[in-house]
Scaffold this active site. Sequence first.
Site, PDB file in Angstrom:
ATOM      1  N   PHE A   1       1.586  -3.520  11.539  1.00  0.00           N
ATOM      2  CA  PHE A   1       0.928  -3.066  12.686  1.00  0.00           C
ATOM      3  C   PHE A   1      -0.448  -3.305  12.677  1.00  0.00           C
ATOM      4  CE2 PHE A   1      -0.531   0.523  15.196  1.00  0.00           C
ATOM      5  CZ  PHE A   1      -0.227   0.492  16.360  1.00  0.00           C
TER       6      PHE A   1
ATOM      7  N   SER B   1       4.420  -3.067   5.505  1.00  0.00           N
ATOM      8  CA  SER B   1       4.246  -1.821   6.356  1.00  0.00           C
ATOM      9  C   SER B   1       5.168  -1.853   7.462  1.00  0.00           C
ATOM     10  CB  SER B   1       2.814  -1.827   6.871  1.00  0.00           C
ATOM     11  OG  SER B   1       2.272  -0.564   7.205  1.00  0.00           O
TER      12      SER B   1
ATOM     13  N   ASP C   1      -1.811   4.338  -2.130  1.00  0.00           N
ATOM     14  CA  ASP C   1      -1.871   3.684  -0.564  1.00  0.00           C
ATOM     15  C   ASP C   1      -2.454   4.722   0.417  1.00  0.00           C
ATOM     16  OD1 ASP C   1      -1.010   2.835   1.960  1.00  0.00           O
ATOM     17  OD2 ASP C   1       1.178   2.172   1.058  1.00  0.00           O
TER      18      ASP C   1
ATOM     19  N   HIS D   1      -2.669  -0.624  -0.005  1.00  0.00           N
ATOM     20  CA  HIS D   1      -1.402  -0.558   0.963  1.00  0.00           C
ATOM     21  C   HIS D   1      -1.207  -2.241   1.018  1.00  0.00           C
ATOM     22  CE1 HIS D   1       1.030   0.016   4.188  1.00  0.00           C
ATOM     23  NE2 HIS D   1       0.344  -0.577   5.152  1.00  0.00           N
TER      24      HIS D   1
END
Length: 257
Positions: A26, A94, A195, A225
């Site tokens: 995203f 993710s 993360d 992350h």
Amino acid sequence: MQLLPGAEPFQHEGTSSVGILLCHGFTGSPQSMRPWAEHLAEAGHTVSLPLLPGHGTRWEDLRPTGWQDWYATVDRELRLLGDRCERVFVCGLSMGGTLALRLAARHGEAVAGVAVVNPAMTFPRGKGHTLPVLRHLVPSVPGVAGDIAREGGEEIGYDRVSLHSALALRNLLTLARGELPRVTQPLLVMRSRRDHVVPPTDAALVLGGVSSTDVTELFLERSFHVATLDHDAPRIFQETDAFITRLTTRKPARDGA
């Protein structure tokens, strides 16, 4: 709209019978996944790394899109790979991991295996409840791109997040969580110890929610992350290689064995 340099999609026609679809996250772009995609292409596989609608340009372009647009893109690419490859694997980072798991849930045997890095499964509860109203009052908030431990590591992503888009993400996460029991394929989950974007409980939700019996969990000790651009990237590539090789060289069980 002109793409950000490095945000271009990646396609490679391989020599093996294996196809691999990679899904970026995203507000990110294919740049965060390109080294992974190039590694798999060098192994001879057919690789598709699409640019999700509304991404790779400016954050305002994400606002009119929704999760249906993002999912439709990877769904189409999966079907195209299935038309020309004997086995197709899906990988994601993710939210890309969210999309990969949903593809597995909905496509069944058309997906041979799933490899995800720091998959997203939840939206912060307090923020999520206020989004339906807040999105009409506040157009955007600071972005989450660039969570990388490696010095000099850079992710091409938006520095702002449209709250309309954040609501679409929240809805996708809710939908994907409900579909986890439909995931039966072999699964490789790689997650960072530290993360700052996705909580560790998200990977636990995936591991506890799927119906897969062939499940591997690996910890990435030195990355944040965006681990695909971080210190542990070589390990991600190697473990994905081993995962795909094991599944594509597995001999079918004989009757009565």
